[in-house]
Scaffold this active site. Structure first.
Site, PDB file in Angstrom:
ATOM      1  N   SER A   1       0.857  -1.186   0.000  1.00  0.00           N
ATOM      2  CA  SER A   1       0.000   0.000   0.000  1.00  0.00           C
ATOM      3  C   SER A   1       0.891   1.232   0.000  1.00  0.00           C
ATOM      4  O   SER A   1       2.062   1.174   0.417  1.00  0.00           O
ATOM      5  CB  SER A   1      -0.888   0.010   1.252  1.00  0.00           C
ATOM      6  OG  SER A   1      -1.505   1.261   1.443  1.00  0.00           O
ATOM      7  N   TYR A  37      -2.111  -1.341  10.326  1.00  0.00           N
ATOM      8  CA  TYR A  37      -2.181  -1.530   8.875  1.00  0.00           C
ATOM      9  C   TYR A  37      -0.927  -0.991   8.191  1.00  0.00           C
ATOM     10  O   TYR A  37      -0.285  -1.697   7.411  1.00  0.00           O
ATOM     11  CB  TYR A  37      -3.422  -0.829   8.323  1.00  0.00           C
ATOM     12  CG  TYR A  37      -3.557  -0.934   6.824  1.00  0.00           C
ATOM     13  CD1 TYR A  37      -3.944  -2.130   6.230  1.00  0.00           C
ATOM     14  CD2 TYR A  37      -3.283   0.157   6.004  1.00  0.00           C
ATOM     15  CE1 TYR A  37      -4.058  -2.234   4.855  1.00  0.00           C
ATOM     16  CE2 TYR A  37      -3.398   0.060   4.624  1.00  0.00           C
ATOM     17  CZ  TYR A  37      -3.781  -1.136   4.057  1.00  0.00           C
ATOM     18  OH  TYR A  37      -3.888  -1.243   2.693  1.00  0.00           O
TER      19      TYR A  37
END
Length: 268
Positions: free
Chosen positions: A142, A155
Site C-alpha cells: 500500500s 495496517y
C-alpha cells in the site's frame, strides 16, 4: 486463449484486487488456484473463469488468520500435485481508529493475514520456484507502507513490512530466475472501506480502480521492477514526503489522518 502451462495462486481472490488478478492471469492463459474464506464466491468466480478462458481453476477455502494457514495451503497443493509458478499474496484488510480502542483480537488477525501468512506462503512456495529455475511473487502492499500513519498504525506498519520484505527478496533472487514485486496502491474501490468503516480512510485522495492496480502490477512484474505505485498522484504522494526526521513525519501524518479516527468510531 491458449493455456500458458503456468499456474498462479491468488489469495483473497473472492473479490476486489484479488479477483481482478485472477481474471487477468486467466486471460493470459494461467491455470489458477484461488484462496479465500468464502467458498461460494470462489466457486462462482472459478466457474466464470473456466467458461471464459478455458483454464483449470482450483479453489481452497482457508482463513489466513489461522496460525497454520500457510502450511495447510502448501499441504493441499502437494495433495493435488500442484506446482505454483506465480504467487499473488493479495489477501489483507485494514483498521482505523485510536489504537487502544481497536479490538485486540482483530488487530492480531490483521497481522496474521497481512504479514504472517504472506511471509509463510512465500517461504513455502519459493523453494519449488528456485528448483524449477523460474517463478514470480507479487505482494500487495500500500502507499501506507511509505510513512508512519497514526490511526492506521497496525495496517501501515504491516504494509511497511510487505514492501521491505518484497524488496529484500527482489534483491536476493533477481539473479536466480525469480521476480518479486511489491504493489503499493493508493485508495482503491474495494471492500477495504467497508471493513475499516469509513470512506474517509482515503484521506481525500482519489479512489482508483482494481483494473488500474492489476494492469500496473503485471506490467511492472514483466520488467522486474521490484515495486510499483499505480497512479501518478499516488506515486507523488509516496515519494515526495520527506523521510526524516521520522518524528516530524509522524506528526505531520497525524494532522492528515486524525479525522479518520472520529469517523471510524462513529461508524462503529
Amino acid at each position: 486463449m491458449t493455456r500458458s502451462g503456468r499456474t498462479a495462486l491468488v489469495t483473497g481472490a473472492s473479490s476486489g484486487i484479488g479477483a481482478e488478478f485472477a481474471a487477468a492471469l486467466a486471460a493470459r492463459g494461467h491455470d489458477l488456484v484461488l484462496v479465500a474464506r468464502s467458498l461460494d464466491r470462489l466457486e462462482s468466480l472459478a466457474a466464470q473463469l473456466r467458461d471464459r478462458h478455458g483454464v483449470r481453476v482450483e479453489i481452497i477455502g482457508q482463513d489466513l488468520a489461522e496460525p497454520d494457514a500457510a502450511a495447510r495451503i502448501a499441504n493441499e497443493l502437494a495433495a493435488r500435485r500442484l506446482s505454483i509458478d506465480t504467487l499473488v499474496n493479495n489477501a489483507g484488510f485494514g483498521s482505523a481508529g485510536r489504537f487502544e480502542e481497536l479490538a485486540a483480537d482483530r488487530e492480531h488477525d490483521q497481522l496474521m493475514v497481512n504479514v504472517v501468512a504472506l511471509a509463510g506462503l512465500t517461504r513455502r512456495l519459493l523453494p519449488g520456484m528456485l528448483e524449477r529455475g523460474s517463478g514470480e511473487v507479487v505482494n500487495v502492499a500500500s502507499t501506507a507502507a511509505f510513512q508512519p500513519a497514526p490511526y492506521f498504525a497496525t495496517y501501515a506498519s504491516g504494509k511497511a513490512f510487505v514492501l521491505n520484505f518484497s524488496l529484500s527478496l527482489w534483491s536476493e533472487y533477481r539473479d536466480r530466475g525469480i521476480k518479486v514485486l511489491a504493489v503499493c496502491p493508493g485508495p482503491t474501490e474495494t471492500q477495504f472501506f467497508d471493513v475499516v468503516g469509513t470512506r474517509k480512510a482515503a484521506i481525500g485522495a482519489p479512489i482508483g480502480s482494481v483494473t488500474q492496480v492489476v494492469d500496473s502490477a503485471l506490467r511492472a512484474l514483466e520488467r522486474n521492477k521490484g515495486y510499483v505505485v499505480p497512479g501518478v498522484g499516488n506515486f507523488a504522494s509516496a515519494h515526495l514526503m520527506p523521510r526524516r526526521p521520522r518524528t516530524f513525519v509522524a506528526r505531520i501524518a497525524k494532522l492528515v489522518t486524525r479525522g479518520v479516527a472520529d469517523a471510524a468510531a462513529t461508524a462503529a
